[in-house]
Design a protein around this motif. Structure first.
Motif, short mmCIF file in Angstrom:
data_model
loop_
_atom_site.label_atom_id
_atom_site.label_comp_id
_atom_site.label_asym_id
_atom_site.label_seq_id
_atom_site.Cartn_x
_atom_site.Cartn_y
_atom_site.Cartn_z
N ALA A 69 0.83 -1.21 0.00
CA ALA A 69 0.00 0.00 0.00
C ALA A 69 0.86 1.26 0.00
O ALA A 69 0.53 2.26 -0.65
N ALA A 70 1.99 1.21 0.72
CA ALA A 70 2.89 2.37 0.77
C ALA A 70 3.48 2.65 -0.61
O ALA A 70 3.59 3.82 -1.02
N ALA A 71 3.84 1.59 -1.34
CA ALA A 71 4.40 1.76 -2.68
C ALA A 71 3.35 2.34 -3.63
O ALA A 71 3.64 3.25 -4.42
N LYS A 72 2.12 1.82 -3.57
CA LYS A 72 1.06 2.33 -4.42
C LYS A 72 0.67 3.75 -4.04
O LYS A 72 0.34 4.57 -4.91
N GLY A 114 -11.26 -4.42 -0.12
CA GLY A 114 -11.49 -3.96 1.24
C GLY A 114 -10.18 -3.81 2.01
O GLY A 114 -9.15 -3.46 1.45
N LEU A 115 -10.26 -4.08 3.32
CA LEU A 115 -9.10 -3.96 4.21
C LEU A 115 -8.52 -2.55 4.19
O LEU A 115 -7.30 -2.37 4.19
N CYS A 116 -9.40 -1.54 4.15
CA CYS A 116 -8.93 -0.16 4.17
C CYS A 116 -9.72 0.65 5.20
O CYS A 116 -10.04 1.82 4.98
N GLY A 117 -10.03 0.01 6.32
CA GLY A 117 -10.70 0.70 7.40
C GLY A 117 -12.11 1.14 7.03
O GLY A 117 -12.85 0.42 6.35
N VAL A 157 -1.46 10.53 4.87
CA VAL A 157 -1.60 9.09 5.03
C VAL A 157 -2.69 8.73 6.03
O VAL A 157 -3.46 7.78 5.82
N ALA A 158 -2.79 9.49 7.09
CA ALA A 158 -3.72 9.15 8.17
C ALA A 158 -5.07 9.85 8.04
O ALA A 158 -5.99 9.53 8.78
N THR A 159 -5.21 10.79 7.12
CA THR A 159 -6.43 11.60 7.06
C THR A 159 -6.99 11.65 5.64
O THR A 159 -6.28 12.00 4.70
N GLN A 160 -8.25 11.28 5.53
CA GLN A 160 -8.99 11.44 4.28
C GLN A 160 -10.26 12.24 4.58
O GLN A 160 -10.95 11.97 5.56
N ILE A 161 -10.53 13.24 3.75
CA ILE A 161 -11.66 14.13 3.98
C ILE A 161 -12.79 13.75 3.02
O ILE A 161 -12.61 13.78 1.80
N LEU A 162 -13.94 13.38 3.57
CA LEU A 162 -15.07 13.00 2.73
C LEU A 162 -15.69 14.24 2.09
O LEU A 162 -16.02 15.20 2.78
N ASN A 204 -8.37 7.57 -5.11
CA ASN A 204 -7.39 6.49 -5.27
C ASN A 204 -6.25 6.64 -4.27
O ASN A 204 -5.83 5.68 -3.62
N ALA A 205 -5.75 7.87 -4.12
CA ALA A 205 -4.68 8.11 -3.15
C ALA A 205 -5.19 7.91 -1.73
O ALA A 205 -4.49 7.34 -0.88
N SER A 206 -6.42 8.34 -1.47
CA SER A 206 -7.00 8.16 -0.14
C SER A 206 -7.15 6.69 0.22
O SER A 206 -6.93 6.27 1.36
N GLU A 207 -7.53 5.88 -0.78
CA GLU A 207 -7.70 4.45 -0.54
C GLU A 207 -6.39 3.81 -0.07
O GLU A 207 -6.37 3.05 0.91
N HIS A 208 -5.30 4.10 -0.78
CA HIS A 208 -4.02 3.50 -0.41
C HIS A 208 -3.54 4.02 0.94
O HIS A 208 -2.93 3.27 1.72
#
Length: 297
Positions: free
Chosen positions: A28-31, A88-91, A183-188, A242-246
Motif C-alpha cells: 500500500a505504501a508503494a502504491k 477492502g481492508l482499508c478501514g 496518510v492518516a487523514t482522508q476528507i469525505l 485512489n490516493a485516499s484508498e491507499h
C-alpha cells in the motif's frame, strides 16, 4: 486455562497474519507514493481550471450562457457518483462514502428517491456491490475503472454524466469521494458536478465589472473549455479517492500489524505460564508418587 497445543496454534496463526498485514502495508505504501505523485501534479492544474471555469460561467449571460450551468429548480432525476475501492481492508474508507450517500439521499433527495429518480453511478467494485444489493438504481457500466485507471476511462465516465445532463436524463449530478490530505487523514467530500456551481469565494467590489477578453470567441470558450474542465475535475476526484484508498489501507494494515504484535506478546506470556503450570504439575505428581512409594516401603 488453554493447553499448550492450542496456544502454540494461536501464536502460529497470529504470526502468519502479522506477516501478511506487514506485507500489505508495504504494498500500500508503494502504491500510495505513485498515487500521491499523480494527485500532487494534478491539483495545481485542476485548481486553475476550476477558477477559470467558475469565472467564465459567472460572467456568461443570455444566449451565451453555458448549458452546463442551467439550474433546474425542481429536479426529477439525480445522478450520484460514488467513488469507492475495488478491495477492502482499508478501514472505514468505503463505509464513510456509503453512509454519506445514503444520508444525502434521505435528507436532500428523498422525494426523488420515492419517485424512482435517484440513480447511482458507482466507481469501484465495493460501491457497485453495496448499492446493487440494496436495490438502488445502479448504472453498472463504469464501476471497473480502477482495473486500469487513466484519463481516458475517467473521461468516458464524465461524458456519460455530462451527456445525461444535457439530454435531461439527469437534472443534478453530485460526486461523493474521499479527498486525500495525508496518510492518516482522508476528507469525505460531496461536491456538485452539474450544474456548474457558482464560486463560493466572495467577489470584491473592484472585480465585479471586469471586462473579460475571450480568445478566439466566447462561443469557443463555452464549447471547448467548459467540457474539458469538467472532465479534468472528474478525473481529479477519482485520483483523490485512489490516493485516499491507499493511505487508508496503509494505516489500517499498520494498525493491524501493531495489534498482532501486542496479541503475540500476550499469547507468549500465556504460553509460558501454561508451560510453567504444566511443569509444576508434573513435578508435584512425581514427588507425590515418590512419597507414596516411600510410605509403602
Amino acid at each position: 486455562m488453554a493447553n499448550l497445543k492450542e496456544v502454540k496454534e494461536r501464536i502460529s496463526s497470529v504470526t502468519s497474519t502479522r506477516q501478511i498485514t506487514s506485507a500489505m502495508k508495504m504494498v500500500a505504501a508503494a502504491k500510495l507514493r505513485r498515487a500521491q505523485d499523480k494527485i500532487t501534479q494534478m491539483r495545481p492544474y485542476s485548481q486553475k481550471l476550476t477558477s477559470i471555469l467558475q469565472n467564465v460561467s459567472a460572467n456568461l449571460d443570455g444566449d451565451s450562457s453555458s448549458q452546463y450551468s442551467e439550474i433546474r429548480p425542481e429536479p426529477d432525476n439525480v445522478l450520484l457518483v460514488v467513488v469507492s475501492s475495488d478491495r477492502g481492508l482499508c478501514g472505514a474508507f468505503n463505509n464513510n462514502a456509503f453512509k454519506a450517500t445514503v444520508k444525502l439521499i434521505n435528507e436532500k433527495y428523498s422525494y426523488e428517491y420515492k419517485h424512482d429518480g435517484v440513480h447511482i453511478l458507482p466507481i469501484g467494485k465495493k460501491a457497485y456491490e453495496y448499492f446493487s444489493k440494496r436495490g438502488y438504481n445502479v448504472i453498472s457500466d463504469y464501476y471497473e475503472i480502477f482495473s486500469d485507471l487513466n484519463f481516458d476511462a475517467a473521461r468516458d465516465t464524465a461524458e456519460f454524466a455530462m451527456e445525461g445532463f444535457l439530454n435531461r436524463d439527469f437534472d443534478v449530478v453530485e460526486i461523493i469521494y474521499n479527498e486525500f490530505k495525508n496518510v492518516a487523514t482522508q476528507i469525505l467530500r460531496t461536491e456538485q458536478f452539474l450544474p456548474i456551481p457558482e464560486s463560493k469565494e466572495e467577489v470584491k467590489s473592484d472585480d465585479k465589472n471586469i471586462d473579460y477578453i475571450y480568445e478566439p470567441s466566447i462561443e469557443f470558450v463555452v464549447e471547448e473549455l467548459i467540457p474539458k474542465s469538467l472532465k479534468i475535475q472528474f478525473y481529479k476526484a477519482i485520483l483523490e479517492s485512489n490516493a485516499s484508498e491507499h493511505g487508508a489501507r496503509m494505516s489500517a494494515m499498520d494498525q493491524a500489524t501493531d495489534n498482532a504484535g501486542e496479541m503475540l506478546k500476550e499469547l507468549k506470556l500465556v504460553y509460558n505460564r501454561t508451560r510453567q503450570a504444566a511443569i509444576t504439575k508434573e513435578i508435584l505428581e512425581i514427588v507425590g508418587g515418590a512419597e507414596a512409594l516411600a510410605a509403602e516401603s
